[in-house]
Write an enzyme that holds these catalytic residues in place. Sequence first.
Site, mmCIF file in Angstrom:
data_model
loop_
_atom_site.group_PDB
_atom_site.id
_atom_site.type_symbol
_atom_site.label_atom_id
_atom_site.label_comp_id
_atom_site.label_asym_id
_atom_site.label_seq_id
_atom_site.Cartn_x
_atom_site.Cartn_y
_atom_site.Cartn_z
ATOM 1 N N THR A 11 0.216 -66.470 -1.591
ATOM 2 C CA THR A 11 0.903 -66.050 -1.228
ATOM 3 C C THR A 11 2.429 -64.792 -1.927
ATOM 4 N N GLY A 12 1.151 -64.388 -2.591
ATOM 5 C CA GLY A 12 2.084 -63.589 -3.449
ATOM 6 C C GLY A 12 2.023 -62.231 -2.897
ATOM 7 N N GLN A 13 2.649 -60.889 -3.256
ATOM 8 C CA GLN A 13 2.417 -59.202 -2.929
ATOM 9 C C GLN A 13 0.525 -58.878 -3.163
ATOM 10 N N ASP A 57 -2.919 -76.659 -8.067
ATOM 11 C CA ASP A 57 -1.574 -76.060 -8.294
ATOM 12 C C ASP A 57 -2.071 -75.748 -10.075
ATOM 13 N N LEU A 79 -4.400 -64.612 -9.686
ATOM 14 C CA LEU A 79 -3.639 -63.592 -9.492
ATOM 15 C C LEU A 79 -1.907 -64.738 -10.178
ATOM 16 N N ALA A 80 -1.897 -66.266 -10.109
ATOM 17 C CA ALA A 80 -0.754 -66.676 -9.504
ATOM 18 C C ALA A 80 -0.046 -66.626 -11.167
ATOM 19 N N THR A 126 -0.603 -57.535 -18.504
ATOM 20 C CA THR A 126 0.149 -57.133 -17.872
ATOM 21 C C THR A 126 0.804 -55.961 -18.561
ATOM 22 N N GLU A 128 3.403 -55.733 -19.533
ATOM 23 C CA GLU A 128 4.872 -56.428 -20.219
ATOM 24 C C GLU A 128 4.456 -56.806 -21.616
ATOM 25 N N TYR A 154 8.323 -64.874 -20.381
ATOM 26 C CA TYR A 154 6.613 -63.769 -19.441
ATOM 27 C C TYR A 154 5.936 -63.816 -20.336
ATOM 28 N N LYS A 158 2.073 -64.431 -21.085
ATOM 29 C CA LYS A 158 1.098 -62.755 -20.310
ATOM 30 C C LYS A 158 -0.238 -63.369 -21.322
ATOM 31 N N HIS A 184 3.360 -52.413 -9.960
ATOM 32 C CA HIS A 184 2.970 -51.886 -8.857
ATOM 33 C C HIS A 184 3.740 -52.489 -7.432
ATOM 34 N N ARG A 189 6.043 -56.619 -2.106
ATOM 35 C CA ARG A 189 6.535 -57.598 -2.800
ATOM 36 C C ARG A 189 7.886 -58.111 -2.807
HETATM 37 P P1 NAP Z 1 3.727 -62.606 -6.825
HETATM 38 O O1 NAP Z 1 4.249 -61.704 -5.380
HETATM 39 O O2 NAP Z 1 5.149 -63.140 -7.677
HETATM 40 O O3 NAP Z 1 3.093 -64.149 -6.531
HETATM 41 C C1 NAP Z 1 2.888 -64.913 -7.496
HETATM 42 C C2 NAP Z 1 1.915 -66.197 -6.557
HETATM 43 O O4 NAP Z 1 1.816 -67.137 -7.991
HETATM 44 C C3 NAP Z 1 2.389 -66.621 -5.562
HETATM 45 O O5 NAP Z 1 1.173 -66.739 -5.211
HETATM 46 C C4 NAP Z 1 3.095 -68.163 -6.528
HETATM 47 O O6 NAP Z 1 2.733 -69.185 -5.162
HETATM 48 C C5 NAP Z 1 1.734 -68.197 -7.079
HETATM 49 N N1 NAP Z 1 2.182 -69.291 -8.292
HETATM 50 C C6 NAP Z 1 3.503 -69.567 -8.946
HETATM 51 N N2 NAP Z 1 2.986 -70.646 -9.954
HETATM 52 C C7 NAP Z 1 1.335 -70.968 -9.097
HETATM 53 C C8 NAP Z 1 1.336 -72.741 -9.639
HETATM 54 N N3 NAP Z 1 2.292 -73.340 -10.241
HETATM 55 N N4 NAP Z 1 0.840 -72.889 -9.470
HETATM 56 C C9 NAP Z 1 -0.261 -71.874 -7.789
HETATM 57 N N5 NAP Z 1 0.174 -70.864 -8.565
HETATM 58 C C10 NAP Z 1 1.467 -70.446 -8.771
HETATM 59 O O7 NAP Z 1 3.374 -61.474 -7.787
HETATM 60 P P2 NAP Z 1 2.208 -60.659 -8.015
HETATM 61 O O8 NAP Z 1 3.047 -59.039 -7.751
HETATM 62 O O9 NAP Z 1 1.343 -60.685 -6.730
HETATM 63 O O10 NAP Z 1 1.492 -60.072 -9.047
HETATM 64 C C11 NAP Z 1 0.500 -61.488 -9.005
HETATM 65 C C12 NAP Z 1 -0.447 -61.226 -10.061
HETATM 66 O O11 NAP Z 1 -0.225 -59.671 -11.340
HETATM 67 C C13 NAP Z 1 1.046 -62.144 -11.657
HETATM 68 O O12 NAP Z 1 0.381 -63.592 -12.542
HETATM 69 C C14 NAP Z 1 1.817 -61.407 -12.269
HETATM 70 O O13 NAP Z 1 2.239 -61.585 -13.123
HETATM 71 C C15 NAP Z 1 0.843 -59.429 -12.431
HETATM 72 N N6 NAP Z 1 1.467 -58.534 -12.970
HETATM 73 C C16 NAP Z 1 2.410 -58.313 -11.762
HETATM 74 C C17 NAP Z 1 2.837 -56.631 -11.681
HETATM 75 C C18 NAP Z 1 2.972 -56.461 -10.636
HETATM 76 O O14 NAP Z 1 3.550 -54.951 -10.648
HETATM 77 N N7 NAP Z 1 3.440 -56.567 -9.300
HETATM 78 C C19 NAP Z 1 2.222 -56.350 -12.726
HETATM 79 C C20 NAP Z 1 1.620 -56.630 -13.790
HETATM 80 C C21 NAP Z 1 0.950 -57.914 -13.885
HETATM 81 P P3 NAP Z 1 4.348 -69.476 -4.668
HETATM 82 O O15 NAP Z 1 4.505 -68.714 -3.213
HETATM 83 O O16 NAP Z 1 4.014 -70.694 -3.721
HETATM 84 O O17 NAP Z 1 5.526 -69.017 -5.334
HETATM 85 O O1 G4F Z 2 11.176 -55.259 -10.926
HETATM 86 P P1 G4F Z 2 12.125 -55.594 -11.979
HETATM 87 O O2 G4F Z 2 12.311 -57.162 -12.717
HETATM 88 O O3 G4F Z 2 10.155 -55.365 -12.404
HETATM 89 P P2 G4F Z 2 9.801 -55.835 -14.157
HETATM 90 O O4 G4F Z 2 10.566 -56.264 -15.224
HETATM 91 O O5 G4F Z 2 9.054 -54.720 -14.306
HETATM 92 O O6 G4F Z 2 8.552 -56.801 -14.437
HETATM 93 C C1 G4F Z 2 7.092 -56.351 -12.672
HETATM 94 O O7 G4F Z 2 6.203 -55.169 -13.670
HETATM 95 C C2 G4F Z 2 5.695 -56.286 -14.729
HETATM 96 C C3 G4F Z 2 4.842 -55.150 -15.359
HETATM 97 O O8 G4F Z 2 5.290 -54.028 -16.430
HETATM 98 C C4 G4F Z 2 4.865 -57.151 -14.594
HETATM 99 F F1 G4F Z 2 4.221 -57.922 -15.368
HETATM 100 C C5 G4F Z 2 6.061 -58.439 -13.763
HETATM 101 O O9 G4F Z 2 5.899 -58.999 -12.843
HETATM 102 C C6 G4F Z 2 6.987 -57.241 -12.136
HETATM 103 O O10 G4F Z 2 5.848 -57.214 -11.654
HETATM 104 O O11 G4F Z 2 12.012 -54.796 -13.302
HETATM 105 C C7 G4F Z 2 12.367 -53.564 -13.810
HETATM 106 C C8 G4F Z 2 13.417 -53.001 -14.231
HETATM 107 C C9 G4F Z 2 13.770 -53.721 -15.497
HETATM 108 O O12 G4F Z 2 14.221 -52.957 -16.538
HETATM 109 C C10 G4F Z 2 15.103 -54.694 -14.791
HETATM 110 O O13 G4F Z 2 15.928 -54.691 -15.963
HETATM 111 O O14 G4F Z 2 14.291 -52.721 -13.372
HETATM 112 C C11 G4F Z 2 15.473 -53.650 -14.212
HETATM 113 N N1 G4F Z 2 16.603 -53.986 -13.202
HETATM 114 C C12 G4F Z 2 17.964 -53.290 -13.440
HETATM 115 N N2 G4F Z 2 18.085 -53.896 -12.066
HETATM 116 C C13 G4F Z 2 16.401 -54.805 -12.333
HETATM 117 C C14 G4F Z 2 17.424 -54.939 -11.837
HETATM 118 N N3 G4F Z 2 15.992 -55.769 -11.832
HETATM 119 C C15 G4F Z 2 15.481 -56.832 -10.870
HETATM 120 N N4 G4F Z 2 14.193 -57.062 -10.937
HETATM 121 N N5 G4F Z 2 16.991 -57.044 -10.407
HETATM 122 C C16 G4F Z 2 18.577 -55.886 -11.108
HETATM 123 O O15 G4F Z 2 19.035 -56.073 -10.499
#
Ligand code: NAP
Ligand code: G4F
Length: 330
Positions: A11-13, A57, A79-80, A126, A128, A154, A158, A184, A189
């Site tokens: 269900t996520g991005q 889950d 990815l969850a 990640t 992070e 977080y 990770k 990304h 998103r």
């Molecule tokens: P996202 O949109 O937040 O999606 C997270 C997914 O995890 C959702 O489908 C959510 O389901 C599921 N989930 C949460 N808790 C769960 C549980 N207990 N059991 C099963 N499923 C569960 O994240 P994303 O951006 O697609 O990222 C995918 C993965 O890459 C994540 O692990 C994230 O930490 C990692 N990541 C993301 C980025 C980025 O920039 N996007 C970068 C580096 C790493 P529900 O809809 O039911 O809540």
């Molecule tokens: O968009 P963010 O919440 O992403 P963040 O914290 O970088 O995490 C994302 O990227 C990670 C990879 O590096 C993933 F692992 C993680 O799952 C997620 O996808 O925040 C980006 C930046 C931060 O520095 C935050 O402090 O934006 C700054 N920010 C400033 N104002 C804000 C806001 N972030 C959010 N979400 N909301 C604000 O109002």
Amino acid sequence: MSKKALITGITGQDGYYLAKTLFQKNYEVFGLIRGQNNPKKNLVEQELPFVKLIEADLTDQSSLVRAINYCQPDEVYNLAAISFVAYSFYAPQITFDITGKGVLNLLEAIRLTNNLDKIKFYQASTSEMFGGLEYNRQEKGYDEKALLHPRSPYGVAKVYGHYITRNYRESYGLFACSGILFNHESEKRGYEFVTRKITQAVARIKLGLQDHIELGNLDAKRDWGYAADYVEGMWQMLQQNNPEDFVLATGETHSVKDFLKAAFKEIGINDYQPYVKHNPAFMRPAEVDLLIGNSQKAESQLGWKRQVDFKQLVKLMVENDLAIEKQFVK
Ligand code: NAP
Ligand code: G4F
């Protein structure tokens, strides 16, 4: 016969883009969905009708065993997660249970079903985990060998997922890869992340539905790419002869201010400042000041390269939100 893939986080991005990518590659795609009446289930069924959903889950190991036994996947993409860094400060324990220990639960499900030599496993690690330049300086951008210094519950969870994945590779010979992905974004998103929060607000300001946006730290810098490019890299990692970890990143970094500037420019506003208010509620107890990745290894070994640049990313996200928000104009 087509290969079978199981995606957690459907269900996520990234689940959305990965499912589409694998389907195009002729995979039979299974998606793990949690909860007794997940509100996103209908949307997944509409947008990804080819995905076979399995209820399970990450915190419930027997449900994962059942899922693996049911679909007998060739590849599992984990990815969850609780993926929102800010939320992880409010709910650190559930973050560890899902984002950290959930990885162990899934790996154990693979082991307990005697699939260690049959399944290829992808773990969503990640940037992070690196923690930013203030705590972990890396002149050429973070690569696979960079030190880890997580700065949030977080990030810490990770790191556990990252190391336990490596441990199953080294201990049991599981074909397990961690993709260390930098930020990304996309039209899919979540609205809680800063990029989407900005593009939605910009669209609403343009349409007269909102007059300002409240944000936290505008100086943070991120290496922002496009999600559809990154899921291709996930798949490429599992097609290698040997399991290894790879960084995926653009190699460029931009501040939240840069993102604001570019997004407001898309609607013809050159000075975003009158529209932005600081709200301390969006500041984090510990921040990652700057992230920039070095994906040389993925580029030379996998042939991976991002296609969409920062400017194109901002443009496509603003255009998408303008189209969505238009329906709320009376
Ligand atoms: P996202 O949109 O937040 O999606 C997270 C997914 O995890 C959702 O489908 C959510 O389901 C599921 N989930 C949460 N808790 C769960 C549980 N207990 N059991 C099963 N499923 C569960 O994240 P994303 O951006 O697609 O990222 C995918 C993965 O890459 C994540 O692990 C994230 O930490 C990692 N990541 C993301 C980025 C980025 O920039 N996007 C970068 C580096 C790493 P529900 O809809 O039911 O809540
Ligand atoms: O968009 P963010 O919440 O992403 P963040 O914290 O970088 O995490 C994302 O990227 C990670 C990879 O590096 C993933 F692992 C993680 O799952 C997620 O996808 O925040 C980006 C930046 C931060 O520095 C935050 O402090 O934006 C700054 N920010 C400033 N104002 C804000 C806001 N972030 C959010 N979400 N909301 C604000 O109002």
